[in-house]
Scaffold this motif. Structure first.
Motif, PDB file in Angstrom:
ATOM      1  N   ALA A   1      18.174  -3.104  37.011  1.00  9.62           N
ATOM      2  CA  ALA A   1      17.146  -4.015  36.505  1.00  9.62           C
ATOM      3  C   ALA A   1      16.376  -4.646  37.667  1.00  9.62           C
ATOM      4  CB  ALA A   1      17.770  -5.093  35.627  1.00  9.62           C
ATOM      5  N   GLU A   2      17.085  -5.094  38.667  1.00  7.06           N
ATOM      6  CA  GLU A   2      16.448  -5.659  39.868  1.00  7.06           C
ATOM      7  C   GLU A   2      15.595  -4.595  40.556  1.00  7.06           C
ATOM      8  OE1 GLU A   2      15.406  -8.469  42.732  1.00  7.06           O
ATOM      9  OE2 GLU A   2      16.544  -8.827  40.903  1.00  7.06           O
ATOM     10  N   PHE A   3      16.138  -3.412  40.687  1.00  7.53           N
ATOM     11  CA  PHE A   3      15.444  -2.289  41.323  1.00  7.53           C
ATOM     12  C   PHE A   3      14.168  -1.934  40.556  1.00  7.53           C
ATOM     13  CE2 PHE A   3      14.935   2.348  41.909  1.00  7.53           C
ATOM     14  CZ  PHE A   3      14.862   2.414  43.297  1.00  7.53           C
ATOM     15  N   PHE A   4      14.246  -1.894  39.235  1.00  4.75           N
ATOM     16  CA  PHE A   4      13.087  -1.579  38.407  1.00  4.75           C
ATOM     17  C   PHE A   4      12.003  -2.639  38.592  1.00  4.75           C
ATOM     18  CE2 PHE A   4      11.494  -0.676  33.830  1.00  4.75           C
ATOM     19  CZ  PHE A   4      10.578   0.243  34.286  1.00  4.75           C
TER      20      PHE A   4
ATOM     21  N   LEU B   1      16.202   6.173  36.503  1.00  2.00           N
ATOM     22  CA  LEU B   1      16.105   5.226  37.625  1.00  2.00           C
ATOM     23  C   LEU B   1      17.447   5.072  38.336  1.00  2.00           C
ATOM     24  CD1 LEU B   1      13.893   2.399  36.118  1.00  2.00           C
ATOM     25  CD2 LEU B   1      13.314   3.824  38.089  1.00  2.00           C
ATOM     26  N   ALA B   2      18.521   5.076  37.579  1.00  2.00           N
ATOM     27  CA  ALA B   2      19.859   4.889  38.155  1.00  2.00           C
ATOM     28  C   ALA B   2      20.218   5.979  39.151  1.00  2.00           C
ATOM     29  CB  ALA B   2      20.908   4.820  37.043  1.00  2.00           C
ATOM     30  N   GLU B   3      19.581   7.129  39.038  1.00  5.62           N
ATOM     31  CA  GLU B   3      19.847   8.224  39.967  1.00  5.62           C
ATOM     32  C   GLU B   3      19.289   7.954  41.368  1.00  5.62           C
ATOM     33  OE1 GLU B   3      18.268  11.783  38.192  1.00  5.62           O
ATOM     34  OE2 GLU B   3      19.455  11.518  36.370  1.00  5.62           O
ATOM     35  N   TYR B   4      18.466   6.944  41.500  1.00 10.01           N
ATOM     36  CA  TYR B   4      17.796   6.663  42.772  1.00 10.01           C
ATOM     37  C   TYR B   4      18.394   5.453  43.500  1.00 10.01           C
ATOM     38  CZ  TYR B   4      14.256   9.981  41.258  1.00 10.01           C
ATOM     39  OH  TYR B   4      13.600  11.115  40.856  1.00 10.01           O
ATOM     40  N   LYS B   5      19.664   5.231  43.341  1.00 13.09           N
ATOM     41  CA  LYS B   5      20.322   4.050  43.911  1.00 13.09           C
ATOM     42  C   LYS B   5      20.066   3.877  45.401  1.00 13.09           C
ATOM     43  CE  LYS B   5      24.767   1.756  44.366  1.00 13.09           C
ATOM     44  NZ  LYS B   5      26.178   1.768  44.043  1.00 13.09           N
ATOM     45  N   ALA B   6      20.108   4.917  46.166  1.00  7.80           N
ATOM     46  CA  ALA B   6      19.991   4.809  47.624  1.00  7.80           C
ATOM     47  C   ALA B   6      18.541   4.914  48.107  1.00  7.80           C
ATOM     48  CB  ALA B   6      20.835   5.893  48.292  1.00  7.80           C
TER      49      ALA B   6
ATOM     50  N   VAL C   1      18.352  -7.981  31.726  1.00 14.22           N
ATOM     51  CA  VAL C   1      19.237  -7.531  32.809  1.00 14.22           C
ATOM     52  C   VAL C   1      20.456  -6.826  32.227  1.00 14.22           C
ATOM     53  CG1 VAL C   1      20.746  -8.291  34.687  1.00 14.22           C
ATOM     54  CG2 VAL C   1      18.453  -9.294  34.446  1.00 14.22           C
ATOM     55  N   GLU C   2      21.073  -7.444  31.245  1.00 12.47           N
ATOM     56  CA  GLU C   2      22.271  -6.868  30.623  1.00 12.47           C
ATOM     57  C   GLU C   2      21.961  -5.531  29.956  1.00 12.47           C
ATOM     58  OE1 GLU C   2      25.160  -7.898  26.881  1.00 12.47           O
ATOM     59  OE2 GLU C   2      24.495  -9.579  28.127  1.00 12.47           O
TER      60      GLU C   2
ATOM     61  N   PHE D   1      23.057   1.017  31.779  1.00 10.62           N
ATOM     62  CA  PHE D   1      22.847   2.436  32.037  1.00 10.62           C
ATOM     63  C   PHE D   1      23.107   2.821  33.490  1.00 10.62           C
ATOM     64  CE2 PHE D   1      20.081   1.200  28.490  1.00 10.62           C
ATOM     65  CZ  PHE D   1      20.678   1.950  27.497  1.00 10.62           C
ATOM     66  N   ALA D   2      23.699   1.912  34.256  1.00  6.22           N
ATOM     67  CA  ALA D   2      23.964   2.187  35.672  1.00  6.22           C
ATOM     68  C   ALA D   2      25.202   1.411  36.108  1.00  6.22           C
ATOM     69  CB  ALA D   2      22.762   1.782  36.522  1.00  6.22           C
ATOM     70  N   THR D   3      25.682   1.743  37.278  1.00  3.39           N
ATOM     71  CA  THR D   3      26.829   1.029  37.845  1.00  3.39           C
ATOM     72  C   THR D   3      26.377   0.028  38.900  1.00  3.39           C
ATOM     73  OG1 THR D   3      27.136   2.773  39.490  1.00  3.39           O
ATOM     74  CG2 THR D   3      28.409   2.955  37.438  1.00  3.39           C
ATOM     75  N   TRP D   4      25.073  -0.201  38.961  1.00  2.27           N
ATOM     76  CA  TRP D   4      24.495  -1.138  39.936  1.00  2.27           C
ATOM     77  C   TRP D   4      23.313  -1.853  39.267  1.00  2.27           C
ATOM     78  CZ3 TRP D   4      19.515   0.243  41.922  1.00  2.27           C
ATOM     79  CH2 TRP D   4      19.064   1.507  41.514  1.00  2.27           C
ATOM     80  N   ASN D   5      22.682  -2.766  39.989  1.00  5.74           N
ATOM     81  CA  ASN D   5      21.636  -3.605  39.405  1.00  5.74           C
ATOM     82  C   ASN D   5      20.299  -2.867  39.339  1.00  5.74           C
ATOM     83  OD1 ASN D   5      20.009  -5.661  38.475  1.00  5.74           O
ATOM     84  ND2 ASN D   5      20.730  -7.169  39.959  1.00  5.74           N
TER      85      ASN D   5
END
Length: 105
Positions: A91-94, A29-34, A79-80, A85-89
């Protein structure tokens, strides 16, 4: 700690399997930041998550998944854990991706 209760309930092996699986999901999921949470690849990850929970823990209906998504966004313990596993939120995105998934079914 909530995770200690789960470990006692599930046992160490199943818990370890869960940690490995969840790390993989959150790193993907972290790969999809944008990207938008509605992206088909992201929605596929949500579907996999729901299936994993249903197969390994309890029946995970869309209503239950929606509740879990809210927990992932609001409960600091989740959340924590997810955001490690990412440098951004992520958890919110998921949580947002889960909302899209459940509302479109």
């Amino acid at each position: 700690c909530i995770f200690n209760v789960i470990v006692n309930f599930l046992g160490n092996r199943k818990w370890n399997d869960f940690f490995i699986y969840s790390q993989n999901v959150f790193e993907r999921l972290a790969e999809y930041k944008a990207e938008t949470p509605a992206l088909p690849a992201i929605q596929s990850i949500v579907a996999e998550w729901q299936e994993y929970i249903s197969e390994n823990f309890y029946p995970c209906s869309d209503a239950m998944l929606m509740y879990l998504g809210e927990l992932y966004q609001t409960d600091e313990r989740f959340v924590e854990y997810i955001n490690r596993f990412a440098t951004w939120n992520v958890a919110e995105f998921f949580g947002e991706a889960i909302k899209v998934y459940c509302c479109n079914r």
